[in-house]
Design a protein around this motif. Structure first.
Motif, PDB file in Angstrom:
ATOM      1  N   GLY A 160     -58.921  -7.229  27.412  1.00  0.00           N
ATOM      2  CA  GLY A 160     -58.418  -5.892  27.687  1.00  0.00           C
ATOM      3  C   GLY A 160     -58.255  -5.099  26.403  1.00  0.00           C
ATOM      4  O   GLY A 160     -57.703  -5.599  25.425  1.00  0.00           O
ATOM      5  N   LEU A 177     -61.003  -3.197  31.005  1.00  0.00           N
ATOM      6  CA  LEU A 177     -60.830  -4.606  31.368  1.00  0.00           C
ATOM      7  C   LEU A 177     -62.225  -5.202  31.556  1.00  0.00           C
ATOM      8  O   LEU A 177     -62.968  -4.805  32.448  1.00  0.00           O
ATOM      9  CB  LEU A 177     -60.011  -4.730  32.652  1.00  0.00           C
ATOM     10  CG  LEU A 177     -59.787  -6.148  33.190  1.00  0.00           C
ATOM     11  CD1 LEU A 177     -58.977  -6.966  32.193  1.00  0.00           C
ATOM     12  CD2 LEU A 177     -59.093  -6.113  34.538  1.00  0.00           C
ATOM     13  N   VAL A 270     -54.630 -11.878  30.526  1.00  0.00           N
ATOM     14  CA  VAL A 270     -54.899 -10.887  29.488  1.00  0.00           C
ATOM     15  C   VAL A 270     -53.568 -10.523  28.849  1.00  0.00           C
ATOM     16  O   VAL A 270     -52.605 -10.202  29.552  1.00  0.00           O
ATOM     17  CB  VAL A 270     -55.569  -9.620  30.063  1.00  0.00           C
ATOM     18  CG1 VAL A 270     -55.939  -8.665  28.946  1.00  0.00           C
ATOM     19  CG2 VAL A 270     -56.797  -9.988  30.869  1.00  0.00           C
TER      20      VAL A 270
END
Length: 459
Positions: A160, A177, A270
Motif C-alpha cells: 500500500g 493497493l 498491509v
C-alpha cells in the motif's frame, strides 16, 4: 562522508524491515538484523535487501557495500556473473569508489534479482559470495566473503502506498493497493469490498486487473479524504488492512465429485500509514492582563487628541464635498462610453490563432493554462453567435450554456458538437492529467464547429 555511509545503512535496514508483513514465526532470520561494526579486516562486505519476501514476477534489490583499508586493491571483475542461484540476476549497477574516512574507501554494488516461476514456496538462502583483494603494501592476497540472506518465497504480496502523507482537512489522498498473487491463489473479494479506512472516507474506488505470466496483478486505487480530526490529535493514520485469500485445491484421487472440501483461509497484511494533519490555524497563547481602572486625560490631551482631530476630519470632508459638487456641475451632458461589441469575425480569428499556436508541452501546469485560454476564446466566439454578452458566456456552466441560445441561432448539429467540446475542455482543465490524445480530440471538435458556423458567412 562517514555519517553519509552510516545513514545509507540505516535507510537500507529501515526499508528492509518496514515493508515486511510476515509473522515472527515466518520471518526469515539473517545477519542484517544484527548491528554491523567496522572491524580491522582488510576488506569487509555488507549486504542489505529491500524486502525479505519474494514472489514470481517482482524484482528484489540487493545492495552490497564493500569497504576496505587504504593500500588494498579490490578485484571487481566478474561481479555481474556472481552465482546467486536460485535467484536470477536481472541487472548489476556498480558505483564509483568513494572515501569513507581517513583510513578506508568503499563502493556500492546493486543487484536486481528475481525468482524463476518454477521455484516453489519456502525460505531460500541468497548465497554468500567472495571478492578477492590484494595488499599492495606487503604484496599478499586474500578473499572476503559476504553473509547469506534468507528470503521467503510467498504466494501473495500486498503493498500500500499514498501520494502524500501531509494534508489539510478536506484534501484528497490517492491510496494505491497493489496485490500480486499466483494463479492458484483466490482472493476473498467480500473482504476486499468491505475494507475499512476509518477515520478516512472513501470517495472513489477503481480496480484494474492484469495478468503477468503466472502472476495476476490487481491495482485498486482509492481516493480518500478526512473531514474531521477527532479532537486535538494532529496525526491520523490509514489503518492496517487485512487481505484474505485461499489456495485453490485440486481434487484428490478417489474423492467423490461435487463434494465440498475444506478451504484454509489465510491473510496478508498491509502496514498502517501515518498521515500528518497540517493545521491552518496556529494556537497562540495570549496572556490575560489584570483589570485596570479608568484612564484620566488632561485638558490638553482632550483638545489635541479629541477636538483637534475631529475638526480636521470635518474640514477634509467639507473640502471633498465641494470638489465633488464642482465636478458634477461642470458636466453639462455626460456621455457614457459605448461598449465595444466584438463581432463573430474578430472572435473566430482570435480562436483560430490560439488553437494554431497551441503546442503540447507535456507539463500539466503549462498545458492546463493554454487549454484555459482556448476555453475562454471558444466561449467568447459562441457568445457572439448566440447574441449574449461575453460575461454571460464566460460565467455560464457547461450544462446550461446552450440555454442562453433562446433564438436558436445555432443549428442542432452545432449545439450537439458544442456541448461535447465544452465537456472535453472541462475535463482537461479540472482533470488529473492533460493527455495529448484528449487535447487533439478537443481541437478537432473546435475546428468542426468553426466550419459549421462559418460556411454560411463565407459564401
Amino acid at each position: 562522508m562517514r555519517y553519509t555511509f552510516i545513514g545509507l545503512f540505516v535507510i537500507a535496514v529501515f526499508l528492509g524491515s518496514g515493508s515486511t508483513h510476515l509473522s515472527a514465526q515466518e520471518q526469515p532470520q539473517s545477519e542484517e538484523s544484527q548491528e554491523l561494526v567496522l572491524t580491522d579486516k582488510p576488506l569487509e562486505i555488507w549486504t542489505f535487501i529491500d524486502d525479505y519476501r519474494a514472489i514470481t514476477g517482482r524484482t528484489l534489490h540487493l545492495t552490497v557495500q564493500a569497504i576496505w583499508k587504504l593500500g588494498i586493491t579490490v578485484n571487481l571483475e566478474g561481479v555481474d556473473k556472481t552465482d546467486l542461484s536460485p535467484f536470477k540476476i536481472e541487472g548489476v549497477t556498480v558505483g564509483e569508489r568513494q572515501i569513507f574516512d581517513n583510513e578506508h574507501d568503499y563502493i556500492v554494488i546493486t543487484y536486481t534479482l528475481s525468482l524463476p516461476s518454477n521455484v516453489g514456496e519456502g525460505v531460500y538462502s541468497l548465497p554468500a559470495f567472495t571478492l578477492p583483494y590484494r595488499n599492495e603494501v606487503d604484496k599478499t592476497e586474500g578473499k572476503a566473503a559476504s553473509s547469506p540472506v534468507a528470503i521467503k518465497k510467498v504466494p501473495i504480496l500486498v503493498e500500500g502506498k499514498v501520494d502524500k502523507d501531509v494534508i489539510t482537512i478536506g484534501d484528497r489522498i490517492n491510496y494505491a493497493l497493489t496485490i500480486r498473487h499466483e494463479n492458484n491463489v483466490k482472493l476473498v473479494w467480500e473482504n476486499i469490498e468491505k475494507l475499512n479506512f476509518s477515520p478516512f472516507d472513501i470517495l472513489e474506488r477503481d480496480v484494474e486487473k492484469r495478468t503477468e505470466g503466472n502472476i495476476e496483478k490487481i491495482l485498486i486505487n482509492y481516493t480518500l479524504s478526512l473531514y474531521e480530526t477527532g479532537g486535538k490529535k494532529k496525526t491520523s493514520e490509514i489503518p492496517e488492512l487485512t487481505i484474505l485469500y485461499y489456495k485453490e485445491s485440486k481434487p484428490q484421487p478417489g474423492e467423490p465429485k461435487g463434494e465440498a472440501s475444506l478451504v484454509e483461509t489465510k491473510e496478508s497484511k498491509v502496514d498502517s500509514i501515518p498521515v500528518v494533519i497540517n493545521s491552518l490555524l496556529k494556537a497562540v497563547d495570549v496572556p490575560l492582563e489584570g483589570i485596570k481602572g479608568p484612564v484620566y486625560y488632561s485638558e490638553k490631551d482632550v483638545y489635541l487628541k479629541g477636538y483637534l482631530i475631529m475638526g480636521l476630519g470635518a474640514i477634509i470632508v467639507l473640502f471633498l464635498g465641494i470638489a465633488a459638487l464642482r465636478s458634477m456641475a461642470g458636466k453639462i451632458s455626460p456621455v457614457s462610453p459605448k461598449p465595444v461589441t466584438e463581432t463573430p469575425q474578430i472572435a473566430v480569428e482570435r480562436l483560430k490563432n490560439i488553437t494554431k499556436s497551441f503546442q503540447f508541452a507535456n507539463e500539466d501546469a503549462e498545458d492546463r493554462k493554454n487549454i484555459h485560454n482556448i476555453d475562454k476564446a471558444f466561449r467568447t466566439y459562441l457568445g457572439t453567435l448566440m447574441g449574449i454578452s461575453n460575461e454571460t458566456a464566460q460565467s455560464s456552466t457547461t450544462s446550461g450554456f446552450l440555454n442562453h441560445d433562446t433564438q436558436k441561432r445555432l443549428s442542432a448539429e452545432t449545439s450537439t458538437v458544442t456541448q461535447t467540446v465544452l465537456k472535453q475542455l472541462d475535463n482537461l482543465i479540472y482533470g488529473k492529467r492533460v493527455l495529448k490524445e484528449a487535447v487533439d480530440k478537443t481541437l478537432l471538435g473546435i475546428e468542426e464547429i468553426i466550419k459549421l458556423t462559418t460556411v454560411g458567412r463565407n459564401k
